[in-house]
Design an enzyme around this catalytic site. Structure first.
Site, PDB file in Angstrom:
ATOM      1  N   ASP A 222       5.243 -14.314 -17.830  1.00 42.42           N
ATOM      2  CA  ASP A 222       5.101 -12.852 -17.952  1.00 42.42           C
ATOM      3  C   ASP A 222       4.150 -12.273 -16.908  1.00 42.42           C
ATOM      4  O   ASP A 222       3.825 -11.089 -16.956  1.00 42.42           O
ATOM      5  CB  ASP A 222       4.617 -12.484 -19.356  1.00 42.42           C
ATOM      6  CG  ASP A 222       3.236 -13.041 -19.660  1.00 42.42           C
ATOM      7  OD1 ASP A 222       2.704 -13.818 -18.821  1.00 42.42           O
ATOM      8  OD2 ASP A 222       2.673 -12.697 -20.709  1.00 42.42           O
TER       9      ASP A 222
ATOM     10  N   GLN B 137     -11.061   4.114  -1.911  1.00 42.27           N
ATOM     11  CA  GLN B 137     -11.268   5.105  -2.981  1.00 42.27           C
ATOM     12  C   GLN B 137     -12.726   5.009  -3.423  1.00 42.27           C
ATOM     13  O   GLN B 137     -13.045   4.452  -4.465  1.00 42.27           O
ATOM     14  CB  GLN B 137     -10.309   4.810  -4.124  1.00 42.27           C
ATOM     15  CG  GLN B 137      -8.848   4.941  -3.692  1.00 42.27           C
ATOM     16  CD  GLN B 137      -7.884   4.522  -4.780  1.00 42.27           C
ATOM     17  OE1 GLN B 137      -8.016   4.939  -5.913  1.00 42.27           O
ATOM     18  NE2 GLN B 137      -6.929   3.678  -4.437  1.00 42.27           N
TER      19      GLN B 137
ATOM     20  N   LYS C 178      -8.458  13.197  13.932  1.00 39.10           N
ATOM     21  CA  LYS C 178      -7.248  12.946  13.125  1.00 39.10           C
ATOM     22  C   LYS C 178      -7.295  13.778  11.843  1.00 39.10           C
ATOM     23  O   LYS C 178      -8.347  13.920  11.244  1.00 39.10           O
ATOM     24  CB  LYS C 178      -7.195  11.450  12.778  1.00 39.10           C
ATOM     25  CG  LYS C 178      -6.104  11.036  11.818  1.00 39.10           C
ATOM     26  CD  LYS C 178      -6.165   9.546  11.488  1.00 39.10           C
ATOM     27  CE  LYS C 178      -6.849   9.272  10.177  1.00 39.10           C
ATOM     28  NZ  LYS C 178      -6.816   7.855   9.784  1.00 39.10           N
TER      29      LYS C 178
ATOM     30  N   ASP D  16     -10.572  -0.235  14.574  1.00 41.38           N
ATOM     31  CA  ASP D  16     -10.563   0.346  13.226  1.00 41.38           C
ATOM     32  C   ASP D  16     -10.722  -0.778  12.208  1.00 41.38           C
ATOM     33  O   ASP D  16     -10.489  -1.952  12.531  1.00 41.38           O
ATOM     34  CB  ASP D  16      -9.250   1.114  12.995  1.00 41.38           C
ATOM     35  CG  ASP D  16      -9.387   2.223  11.950  1.00 41.38           C
ATOM     36  OD1 ASP D  16     -10.477   2.356  11.347  1.00 41.38           O
ATOM     37  OD2 ASP D  16      -8.415   2.972  11.733  1.00 41.38           O
TER      38      ASP D  16
ATOM     39  N   GLY E 261       0.347   2.011   9.504  1.00 43.29           N
ATOM     40  CA  GLY E 261       0.446   1.981  10.967  1.00 43.29           C
ATOM     41  C   GLY E 261       0.455   3.370  11.578  1.00 43.29           C
ATOM     42  O   GLY E 261       0.335   3.517  12.801  1.00 43.29           O
ATOM     43  N   GLY E 262       0.586   4.407  10.743  1.00 43.37           N
ATOM     44  CA  GLY E 262       0.687   5.791  11.237  1.00 43.37           C
ATOM     45  C   GLY E 262      -0.473   6.182  12.142  1.00 43.37           C
ATOM     46  O   GLY E 262      -0.265   6.738  13.235  1.00 43.37           O
TER      47      GLY E 262
ATOM     48  N   GLU F 254       0.940 -13.159 -16.409  1.00 44.29           N
ATOM     49  CA  GLU F 254      -0.491 -13.394 -16.670  1.00 44.29           C
ATOM     50  C   GLU F 254      -0.951 -14.595 -15.855  1.00 44.29           C
ATOM     51  O   GLU F 254      -0.164 -15.465 -15.495  1.00 44.29           O
ATOM     52  CB  GLU F 254      -0.712 -13.639 -18.169  1.00 44.29           C
ATOM     53  CG  GLU F 254      -0.586 -12.366 -18.985  1.00 44.29           C
ATOM     54  CD  GLU F 254      -0.865 -12.580 -20.471  1.00 44.29           C
ATOM     55  OE1 GLU F 254      -1.223 -13.714 -20.855  1.00 44.29           O
ATOM     56  OE2 GLU F 254      -0.700 -11.608 -21.235  1.00 44.29           O
TER      57      GLU F 254
ATOM     58  N   HIS G 157     -15.025  -0.931   4.148  1.00 41.56           N
ATOM     59  CA  HIS G 157     -14.537   0.372   4.612  1.00 41.56           C
ATOM     60  C   HIS G 157     -15.661   1.408   4.690  1.00 41.56           C
ATOM     61  O   HIS G 157     -15.747   2.164   5.653  1.00 41.56           O
ATOM     62  CB  HIS G 157     -13.400   0.854   3.721  1.00 41.56           C
ATOM     63  CG  HIS G 157     -12.875   2.189   4.127  1.00 41.56           C
ATOM     64  ND1 HIS G 157     -12.234   2.399   5.326  1.00 41.56           N
ATOM     65  CD2 HIS G 157     -12.942   3.399   3.520  1.00 41.56           C
ATOM     66  CE1 HIS G 157     -11.908   3.679   5.424  1.00 41.56           C
ATOM     67  NE2 HIS G 157     -12.328   4.300   4.347  1.00 41.56           N
TER      68      HIS G 157
ATOM     69  N   ASP H 133      -2.800   0.181   7.861  1.00 41.10           N
ATOM     70  CA  ASP H 133      -2.024   0.113   6.620  1.00 41.10           C
ATOM     71  C   ASP H 133      -0.562   0.433   6.947  1.00 41.10           C
ATOM     72  O   ASP H 133       0.208  -0.455   7.334  1.00 41.10           O
ATOM     73  CB  ASP H 133      -2.640   1.081   5.604  1.00 41.10           C
ATOM     74  CG  ASP H 133      -2.031   0.960   4.230  1.00 41.10           C
ATOM     75  OD1 ASP H 133      -0.964   0.343   4.108  1.00 41.10           O
ATOM     76  OD2 ASP H 133      -2.615   1.480   3.253  1.00 41.10           O
TER      77      ASP H 133
HETATM   78  C1  R5P Z   1      -9.096   5.201   7.286  1.00 43.61           C
HETATM   79  O1  R5P Z   1     -10.185   5.748   7.128  1.00 43.61           O
HETATM   80  C2  R5P Z   1      -8.992   3.796   7.762  1.00 43.61           C
HETATM   81  O2  R5P Z   1     -10.068   3.427   8.565  1.00 43.61           O
HETATM   82  C3  R5P Z   1      -7.690   3.561   8.512  1.00 43.61           C
HETATM   83  O3  R5P Z   1      -7.682   4.391   9.666  1.00 43.61           O
HETATM   84  C4  R5P Z   1      -6.478   3.885   7.660  1.00 43.61           C
HETATM   85  O4  R5P Z   1      -6.556   3.221   6.433  1.00 43.61           O
HETATM   86  C5  R5P Z   1      -5.202   3.488   8.389  1.00 43.61           C
HETATM   87  O5  R5P Z   1      -4.115   3.826   7.602  1.00 43.61           O
HETATM   88  P1  R5P Z   1      -2.629   3.948   8.211  1.00 43.61           P
HETATM   89  O6  R5P Z   1      -2.372   2.714   9.005  1.00 43.61           O
HETATM   90  O7  R5P Z   1      -1.757   4.039   6.973  1.00 43.61           O
HETATM   91  O8  R5P Z   1      -2.578   5.200   9.018  1.00 43.61           O
END
Ligand code: R5P
Length: 310
Positions: free
Chosen positions: A34, A94, A190, A216, A222-223, A36, A127, A220
């Protein structure tokens, strides 16, 4: 001292153990039908200082729960002290209420780790540095800047370099690298119109004819990086190289990088991406195993960890 690995990044744990000339603690960590998690420690650890290595990367909740259960098992087995070594600390983004009525997830995670029984945390490029204060215990936040600086000094000789922060929040980190490699600094303004979307508004600094080094903590979707690279190229940059500590690389991020203006993306192994990047020769991995092994050794011997970064 003993080293125990969770299941999120066994390769990194093995590499750290190799450097320390230690064997991993024998465990049995498995999933019930399940979902766990079952944790069993198959050797005596009474009176030992145990370092548990587990990144809380995707699947973040499973990996976090596994970490908590391992810590609990160690506490109940009379380990002398337990250090949670979390190369990638998930939920760190967060760390405050950006809009009303949201949770501060990083604080909840810190409480969980504390209550499970850890007495110290070791992590990499947290972070937001202030997350250290969410714990009432020592937190060693290791930096990848020296590792990146060494690589750049070796591989980017005679290039007209400029370090670029992909957003205002990353300026301190980028300035640290720029100082180490004696390069100029540029900043990207940004904006995030919506969560998960990023937009380049302005570039502060002159990137024309320069080799840009974006640094950085996280990639995540990549945007951020894809947009930053196109904006830099539009503004006359010769090439764009990117250095990222935690390659979350969600969904099609690896493909996006392949098609982007990024010349090369250099990531570390805080997150195991071996499958995701197998067919992407734009992405290269620099291991942080030596850095982590050295930090663990110093913590165990009660010698300075910060000296590692001087
Ligand atoms: C934001 O403050 C982080 O340092 C990264 O720039 C962010 O998490 C990158 O996210 P993504 O790749 O989705 O744009």
């Amino acid at each position: 001292m003993k080293i125990l690995s969770g299941t999120s990044n066994p390769k990194l744990s093995k590499d750290i153990c190799k450097q320390l000339k230690l064997k991993l603690v024998n465990t049995n960590i498995k999933r019930f039908a399940d979902g766990e998690i079952y944790v069993e420690i198959n050797e005596n650890i009474r009176g030992n200082s145990v370092f548990v290595i587990q990144s809380t990367s995707n699947p973040a909740n499973d990996n976090l729960m596994e970490l908590l259960l391992v810590i609990d098992a160690l506490r109940r087995s009379s380990a002398k002290n337990i250090t949670a070594v979390i190369p990638y600390f998930g939920y760190a983004r967060q760390d405050r209420k950006v809009v009303p009525r949201t949770s501060i997830s990083a604080k909840v995670v810190a409480n969980l780790i504390t209550n499970a029984g850890a007495g110290r945390v070791v992590t990499v490029d947290l972070h937001a540095g202030q997350i250290q204060g969410f714990f009432d215990m020592p937190v060693d936040n290791l930096f990848t800047t020296p590792l990146f600086a060494k690589y750049i000094k070796k591989n980017f000789k005679n290039k007209n370099l400029i370090c670029v922060s992909p957003d205002v929040g990353g300026v301190q980190r980028t300035r640290g690298l720029a100082t180490k490699i004696k390069a100029d600094l540029a900043i990207i303004d940004k904006r995030r119109p919506k969560p998960g979307q990023s937009q380049v508004m302005n570039i502060i600094g002159n990137v024309k004819g320069k080799t840009c080094i974006i640094v950085d903590d996280i990639i995540d979707s990549g945007g951020t990086i894809v947009n930053a690279a196109s904006a830099l190229k539009k503004n006359g940059a010769t090439d764009v190289y990117v250095f990222i500590t935690h390659a979350v690389l969600s969904k099609d991020a690896s493909e996006k990088i392949k098609k982007s203006k990024v010349k090369k993306l250099i990531i570390t192994d805080t997150i195991d991406n071996s499958k995701k990047i197998k067919n992407n020769n734009k992405i290269q991995v620099l291991s942080i195993s030596s850095l982590m092994a050295e930090a663990i050794k110093r913590i165990s011997n009660s010698t300075s960890v910060s000296d590692l970064f001087n």
